[in-house]
Scaffold this motif. Structure first.
Motif, mmCIF file in Angstrom:
data_model
loop_
_atom_site.group_PDB
_atom_site.id
_atom_site.type_symbol
_atom_site.label_atom_id
_atom_site.label_comp_id
_atom_site.label_asym_id
_atom_site.label_seq_id
_atom_site.Cartn_x
_atom_site.Cartn_y
_atom_site.Cartn_z
ATOM 1 N N ARG A 36 2.330 4.352 0.038
ATOM 2 C CA ARG A 36 2.224 4.597 1.633
ATOM 3 C C ARG A 36 1.454 5.698 1.914
ATOM 4 O O ARG A 36 1.685 6.714 1.180
ATOM 5 C CB ARG A 36 3.608 4.577 2.241
ATOM 6 C CG ARG A 36 3.790 4.603 3.463
ATOM 7 C CD ARG A 36 4.986 4.850 3.950
ATOM 8 N NE ARG A 36 5.195 4.655 5.519
ATOM 9 C CZ ARG A 36 5.360 5.489 6.454
ATOM 10 N NH1 ARG A 36 4.812 6.811 6.185
ATOM 11 N NH2 ARG A 36 5.342 5.304 7.522
ATOM 12 N N ARG A 55 -3.811 -7.429 -2.131
ATOM 13 C CA ARG A 55 -3.114 -7.454 -1.079
ATOM 14 C C ARG A 55 -2.735 -6.142 -0.182
ATOM 15 O O ARG A 55 -2.678 -5.204 -0.932
ATOM 16 C CB ARG A 55 -1.441 -8.023 -1.306
ATOM 17 C CG ARG A 55 -0.666 -8.292 -0.285
ATOM 18 C CD ARG A 55 0.713 -9.002 -0.682
ATOM 19 N NE ARG A 55 0.488 -10.371 -1.188
ATOM 20 C CZ ARG A 55 0.342 -11.319 -0.755
ATOM 21 N NH1 ARG A 55 0.045 -11.474 0.603
ATOM 22 N NH2 ARG A 55 0.207 -12.474 -1.537
ATOM 23 N N HIS A 57 -1.080 -4.066 2.597
ATOM 24 C CA HIS A 57 0.197 -4.005 3.450
ATOM 25 C C HIS A 57 0.274 -2.994 4.370
ATOM 26 O O HIS A 57 -0.242 -1.748 4.211
ATOM 27 C CB HIS A 57 1.327 -3.515 2.404
ATOM 28 C CG HIS A 57 1.602 -4.776 1.556
ATOM 29 N ND1 HIS A 57 2.701 -5.431 1.593
ATOM 30 C CD2 HIS A 57 1.124 -4.870 0.175
ATOM 31 C CE1 HIS A 57 2.772 -6.216 0.650
ATOM 32 N NE2 HIS A 57 2.075 -5.772 -0.217
ATOM 33 N N TRP A 58 0.555 -3.291 5.482
ATOM 34 C CA TRP A 58 0.928 -2.353 6.816
ATOM 35 C C TRP A 58 2.235 -2.011 6.790
ATOM 36 O O TRP A 58 3.160 -2.733 6.475
ATOM 37 C CB TRP A 58 0.786 -3.218 8.097
ATOM 38 C CG TRP A 58 -0.753 -3.552 8.437
ATOM 39 C CD1 TRP A 58 -1.003 -4.768 8.667
ATOM 40 C CD2 TRP A 58 -1.824 -2.806 8.911
ATOM 41 N NE1 TRP A 58 -2.324 -4.975 8.732
ATOM 42 C CE2 TRP A 58 -2.858 -3.889 8.964
ATOM 43 C CE3 TRP A 58 -2.013 -1.548 8.861
ATOM 44 C CZ2 TRP A 58 -4.149 -3.232 9.399
ATOM 45 C CZ3 TRP A 58 -3.492 -0.938 9.316
ATOM 46 C CH2 TRP A 58 -4.429 -2.035 9.416
ATOM 47 N N ASP A 59 2.464 -0.547 6.335
ATOM 48 C CA ASP A 59 3.616 0.060 6.572
ATOM 49 C C ASP A 59 4.079 0.549 7.759
ATOM 50 O O ASP A 59 5.205 1.589 7.833
ATOM 51 C CB ASP A 59 3.374 1.080 5.297
ATOM 52 C CG ASP A 59 3.492 0.671 3.913
ATOM 53 O OD1 ASP A 59 3.990 -0.608 3.717
ATOM 54 O OD2 ASP A 59 2.636 1.277 3.125
ATOM 55 N N GLY A 63 4.687 -3.830 10.586
ATOM 56 C CA GLY A 63 4.741 -4.506 9.068
ATOM 57 C C GLY A 63 3.698 -5.370 8.904
ATOM 58 O O GLY A 63 2.948 -5.681 9.890
ATOM 59 N N GLY A 64 3.895 -6.467 7.734
ATOM 60 C CA GLY A 64 2.869 -7.459 7.319
ATOM 61 C C GLY A 64 2.101 -6.963 6.555
ATOM 62 O O GLY A 64 1.985 -5.941 5.989
ATOM 63 N N HIS A 65 1.307 -8.011 5.772
ATOM 64 C CA HIS A 65 0.360 -8.099 4.816
ATOM 65 C C HIS A 65 -0.634 -8.991 4.869
ATOM 66 O O HIS A 65 -0.544 -9.891 5.757
ATOM 67 C CB HIS A 65 1.126 -8.048 3.330
ATOM 68 C CG HIS A 65 1.830 -9.240 3.382
ATOM 69 N ND1 HIS A 65 1.266 -10.428 2.699
ATOM 70 C CD2 HIS A 65 3.180 -9.520 3.463
ATOM 71 C CE1 HIS A 65 2.121 -11.534 2.727
ATOM 72 N NE2 HIS A 65 3.338 -10.903 3.254
ATOM 73 N N ARG A 66 -1.906 -8.786 4.350
ATOM 74 C CA ARG A 66 -2.828 -9.787 4.259
ATOM 75 C C ARG A 66 -3.362 -9.760 2.640
ATOM 76 O O ARG A 66 -3.763 -8.690 2.282
ATOM 77 C CB ARG A 66 -3.908 -9.490 5.036
ATOM 78 C CG ARG A 66 -5.275 -10.327 5.417
ATOM 79 C CD ARG A 66 -6.062 -9.949 6.161
ATOM 80 N NE ARG A 66 -5.651 -10.377 7.458
ATOM 81 C CZ ARG A 66 -6.196 -11.321 8.194
ATOM 82 N NH1 ARG A 66 -6.858 -12.473 7.536
ATOM 83 N NH2 ARG A 66 -5.816 -11.675 9.363
ATOM 84 N N HIS A 82 -0.134 2.612 5.478
ATOM 85 C CA HIS A 82 -0.540 1.170 4.728
ATOM 86 C C HIS A 82 -0.724 1.531 3.256
ATOM 87 O O HIS A 82 -0.524 2.740 2.911
ATOM 88 C CB HIS A 82 -1.768 0.721 4.889
ATOM 89 C CG HIS A 82 -2.905 1.695 5.060
ATOM 90 N ND1 HIS A 82 -2.932 2.738 5.842
ATOM 91 C CD2 HIS A 82 -3.847 1.936 3.978
ATOM 92 C CE1 HIS A 82 -4.180 3.561 5.378
ATOM 93 N NE2 HIS A 82 -4.616 2.904 4.240
ATOM 94 N N HIS A 83 -0.795 0.473 2.291
ATOM 95 C CA HIS A 83 -0.878 0.602 1.054
ATOM 96 C C HIS A 83 -1.274 -0.716 0.260
ATOM 97 O O HIS A 83 -1.438 -1.725 1.086
ATOM 98 C CB HIS A 83 0.394 0.952 0.101
ATOM 99 C CG HIS A 83 1.354 -0.068 0.176
ATOM 100 N ND1 HIS A 83 2.441 -0.431 1.025
ATOM 101 C CD2 HIS A 83 1.601 -1.041 -0.834
ATOM 102 C CE1 HIS A 83 3.086 -1.240 0.723
ATOM 103 N NE2 HIS A 83 2.689 -1.747 -0.621
ATOM 104 N N GLU A 85 -1.526 -3.422 -2.950
ATOM 105 C CA GLU A 85 -0.831 -4.194 -3.936
ATOM 106 C C GLU A 85 -2.008 -4.746 -4.836
ATOM 107 O O GLU A 85 -2.752 -5.823 -4.354
ATOM 108 C CB GLU A 85 0.111 -5.087 -3.490
ATOM 109 C CG GLU A 85 0.914 -5.514 -4.556
ATOM 110 C CD GLU A 85 1.800 -6.776 -3.863
ATOM 111 O OE1 GLU A 85 2.357 -7.584 -5.029
ATOM 112 O OE2 GLU A 85 2.080 -6.789 -2.763
#
Length: 103
Positions: A36, A55, A57-59, A63-66, A82-83, A85
Motif C-alpha cells: 500500500r 492486477r 488494487h485501490w486501497d 476499494g476495487g481492483h482491475r 493503491h498497490h 499484485e
C-alpha cells in the motif's frame, strides 16, 4: 488511447512527465509498489503495461481492483492509496507527471 481513470482528480491539462521508472519485469518490480502506497501532492502516475498483465488494487474506502493487460495505461491520482499484485509474466513502466508549473 486515453489512460484508464477510475479515481480523481484528473490529470491537469498540460501536465508533463518529470520522471519515468522501469521498465520492470515481474521479478524486478520494486517491493514498495507491491505494498500500500500513495503519490505525493501534485503528482500523478501513468502505469503502463508493456507486456503481460498485472492486477491494480485501490486501497481507499471505495476499494476495487482491475486487471491491466498489455497496452493498458492506468492514471493514478495523488493521495489515493493503491498497490500492485503480480500475475505472472509482466513488464511495466511508470511515468510521474505534474502540472507544467509544478514540474
Amino acid at each position: 488511447m486515453a489512460p484508464i481513470a477510475e479515481r480523481g482528480p484528473p490529470l491537469p491539462s498540460g501536465a508533463r512527465a518529470y520522471r519515468t521508472i522501469g521498465p520492470f519485469g515481474a521479478d524486478t518490480i520494486p517491493t514498495g509498489l507491491l505494498g500500500r502506497h500513495t503519490l505525493k501532492e501534485g503528482a500523478w502516475g501513468l502505469l503502463s503495461v508493456i507486456a503481460g498483465s498485472i492486477r491494480f488494487h485501490w486501497d481507499d474506502e471505495a476499494g476495487g481492483h482491475r486487471l491491466l493487460k498489455s497496452g493498458d495505461t492506468m492514471l493514478i491520482p495523488p493521495h489515493v492509496p493503491h498497490h500492485l499484485e503480480r500475475r505472472g509474466s509482466v513488464t511495466i513502466e511508470i511515468a510521474f507527471c505534474a502540472a507544467a508549473s509544478a514540474a
